[in-house]
Write an enzyme that holds these catalytic residues in place. Structure first.
Site, PDB file in Angstrom:
ATOM      1  N   LYS A  10       0.888  -1.290   0.061  1.00  0.00           N
ATOM      2  CA  LYS A  10       0.032   0.024   0.059  1.00  0.00           C
ATOM      3  C   LYS A  10       0.866   1.329   0.121  1.00  0.00           C
ATOM      4  O   LYS A  10       2.000   1.228   0.388  1.00  0.00           O
ATOM      5  CB  LYS A  10      -0.974   0.148   1.251  1.00  0.00           C
ATOM      6  CG  LYS A  10      -2.000  -1.147   1.299  1.00  0.00           C
ATOM      7  CD  LYS A  10      -2.907  -1.036   2.443  1.00  0.00           C
ATOM      8  CE  LYS A  10      -4.001  -2.291   2.217  1.00  0.00           C
ATOM      9  NZ  LYS A  10      -4.977  -2.237   3.226  1.00  0.00           N
ATOM     10  N   TYR A  50     -12.507  -2.064  -3.918  1.00  0.00           N
ATOM     11  CA  TYR A  50     -12.902  -1.948  -2.408  1.00  0.00           C
ATOM     12  C   TYR A  50     -14.430  -2.044  -2.179  1.00  0.00           C
ATOM     13  O   TYR A  50     -14.954  -1.571  -1.281  1.00  0.00           O
ATOM     14  CB  TYR A  50     -12.163  -1.068  -1.313  1.00  0.00           C
ATOM     15  CG  TYR A  50     -10.736  -1.371  -0.949  1.00  0.00           C
ATOM     16  CD1 TYR A  50     -10.749  -2.572  -0.062  1.00  0.00           C
ATOM     17  CD2 TYR A  50      -9.717  -0.779  -1.277  1.00  0.00           C
ATOM     18  CE1 TYR A  50      -9.397  -3.146   0.391  1.00  0.00           C
ATOM     19  CE2 TYR A  50      -8.553  -1.296  -1.166  1.00  0.00           C
ATOM     20  CZ  TYR A  50      -8.364  -2.321  -0.122  1.00  0.00           C
ATOM     21  OH  TYR A  50      -7.220  -2.780   0.319  1.00  0.00           O
ATOM     22  N   ASN A 113      -1.972   0.143   6.639  1.00  0.00           N
ATOM     23  CA  ASN A 113      -1.543  -1.274   7.368  1.00  0.00           C
ATOM     24  C   ASN A 113      -0.552  -1.986   6.402  1.00  0.00           C
ATOM     25  O   ASN A 113      -0.671  -3.045   6.257  1.00  0.00           O
ATOM     26  CB  ASN A 113      -2.585  -2.128   7.776  1.00  0.00           C
ATOM     27  CG  ASN A 113      -3.494  -2.449   6.672  1.00  0.00           C
ATOM     28  OD1 ASN A 113      -3.666  -2.036   5.745  1.00  0.00           O
ATOM     29  ND2 ASN A 113      -4.748  -3.275   7.006  1.00  0.00           N
ATOM     30  N   HIS A 116      -1.955  -5.582   1.582  1.00  0.00           N
ATOM     31  CA  HIS A 116      -3.312  -6.217   1.585  1.00  0.00           C
ATOM     32  C   HIS A 116      -3.111  -7.699   1.244  1.00  0.00           C
ATOM     33  O   HIS A 116      -2.067  -8.225   0.630  1.00  0.00           O
ATOM     34  CB  HIS A 116      -4.181  -5.724   0.279  1.00  0.00           C
ATOM     35  CG  HIS A 116      -5.406  -6.469   0.028  1.00  0.00           C
ATOM     36  ND1 HIS A 116      -6.497  -6.286   0.735  1.00  0.00           N
ATOM     37  CD2 HIS A 116      -5.676  -7.407  -1.093  1.00  0.00           C
ATOM     38  CE1 HIS A 116      -7.526  -7.074   0.283  1.00  0.00           C
ATOM     39  NE2 HIS A 116      -6.765  -7.758  -0.867  1.00  0.00           N
ATOM     40  N   GLU A 127      -9.798 -10.586  -7.045  1.00  0.00           N
ATOM     41  CA  GLU A 127      -8.875  -9.495  -6.953  1.00  0.00           C
ATOM     42  C   GLU A 127      -7.605  -9.598  -7.693  1.00  0.00           C
ATOM     43  O   GLU A 127      -7.107  -8.482  -8.593  1.00  0.00           O
ATOM     44  CB  GLU A 127      -8.445  -9.544  -5.364  1.00  0.00           C
ATOM     45  CG  GLU A 127      -9.525  -9.115  -4.601  1.00  0.00           C
ATOM     46  CD  GLU A 127      -9.135  -9.312  -3.043  1.00  0.00           C
ATOM     47  OE1 GLU A 127      -9.948  -9.042  -2.172  1.00  0.00           O
ATOM     48  OE2 GLU A 127      -7.752  -9.626  -2.621  1.00  0.00           O
TER      49      GLU A 127
HETATM   50  P1  CMP Z   1      -7.245  -4.769   3.662  1.00  0.00           P
HETATM   51  O1  CMP Z   1      -6.895  -6.080   4.214  1.00  0.00           O
HETATM   52  O2  CMP Z   1      -6.815  -4.031   2.470  1.00  0.00           O
HETATM   53  O3  CMP Z   1      -8.957  -4.644   3.516  1.00  0.00           O
HETATM   54  C1  CMP Z   1      -9.727  -3.784   3.708  1.00  0.00           C
HETATM   55  C2  CMP Z   1      -9.083  -2.510   4.230  1.00  0.00           C
HETATM   56  O4  CMP Z   1      -9.948  -1.577   5.176  1.00  0.00           O
HETATM   57  C3  CMP Z   1      -8.208  -3.068   5.604  1.00  0.00           C
HETATM   58  O5  CMP Z   1      -6.922  -3.710   5.018  1.00  0.00           O
HETATM   59  C4  CMP Z   1      -7.859  -1.857   6.239  1.00  0.00           C
HETATM   60  O6  CMP Z   1      -6.676  -0.872   5.813  1.00  0.00           O
HETATM   61  C5  CMP Z   1      -9.105  -0.954   6.052  1.00  0.00           C
HETATM   62  N1  CMP Z   1      -9.767  -0.826   7.275  1.00  0.00           N
HETATM   63  C6  CMP Z   1     -10.270  -1.730   7.814  1.00  0.00           C
HETATM   64  N2  CMP Z   1     -10.924  -1.409   9.094  1.00  0.00           N
HETATM   65  C7  CMP Z   1     -10.864  -0.142   9.084  1.00  0.00           C
HETATM   66  C8  CMP Z   1     -10.862   0.983  10.198  1.00  0.00           C
HETATM   67  N3  CMP Z   1     -11.699   0.671  11.317  1.00  0.00           N
HETATM   68  N4  CMP Z   1     -10.488   2.272   9.770  1.00  0.00           N
HETATM   69  C9  CMP Z   1      -9.920   2.444   8.685  1.00  0.00           C
HETATM   70  N5  CMP Z   1      -9.694   1.535   7.880  1.00  0.00           N
HETATM   71  C10 CMP Z   1     -10.137   0.291   7.912  1.00  0.00           C
END
Ligand code: CMP
Length: 138
Positions: A10, A50, A113, A116, A127
């Site tokens: 990311k 998403y 984070n 993904h 995906e």
């Molecule tokens: P990802 O695994 O890419 O899939 C969905 C994404 O939504 C997740 O990682 C996080 O980056 C994001 N996400 C999930 N929960 C939250 C949250 N409470 N606040 C902001 N982003 C979130």
């Protein structure tokens, strides 16, 4: 059972210069790269990827973040790819991720984070196909 998963490095991890370390950790953990590219998603593309989270309160923030810089998208192959990759990256919230996992090492928050990872074989296929044609997968 499919042995492929899909990942993105990311914008946060890309901007901090962690792409090489993350890819090395993925390869050292036994994953093979089936397809890989670097790109900058538009907000429409990030929103489409998403779309499953459209109703979530964090959707707007997620789309804005995922289109804020370049990413690396990749399809990976290994036995039990989806579950093994989720173990390698750790919990969605890096503060809850196990020591040594990619998110524990490189992520700063649940929103930013670092990586993904697909949550099921079905989503890994969907995906991967969002980013790569069959001709781009080896
Ligand atoms: P990802 O695994 O890419 O899939 C969905 C994404 O939504 C997740 O990682 C996080 O980056 C994001 N996400 C999930 N929960 C939250 C949250 N409470 N606040 C902001 N982003 C979130």
């Amino acid at each position: 059972m499919s042995n492929r998963t899909f990942t993105m490095i990311k914008p946060d991890a890309m901007k901090k210069g962690y792409a090489g370390k993350i890819l090395d950790q993925i390869l050292q953990s036994g994953f093979r790269i089936v397809a890989l590219k670097q790109l900058h998603l538009s907000t429409a593309q990030a929103g489409a990827f998403y779309a499953v989270h459209k109703e979530r309160p964090f959707y707007g923030e997620l789309v804005e973040f995922m289109s804020s810089g370049v990413i690396i998208a990749a399809i990976l192959e290994k036995e039990n790819a989806v579950s093994d990759f989720r173990k390698l990256i750790g919990a969605t919230d890096p503060s809850k991720a196990d020591e040594g996992t990619i998110r524990k090492l490189y992520a700063s928050s649940v929103g930013e984070n670092a990586v993904h990872g697909s949550d099921s074989d079905e989503n890994a296929l969907i995906e991967g196909a969002f980013f790569f044609s069959g001709l781009e997968q080896y």
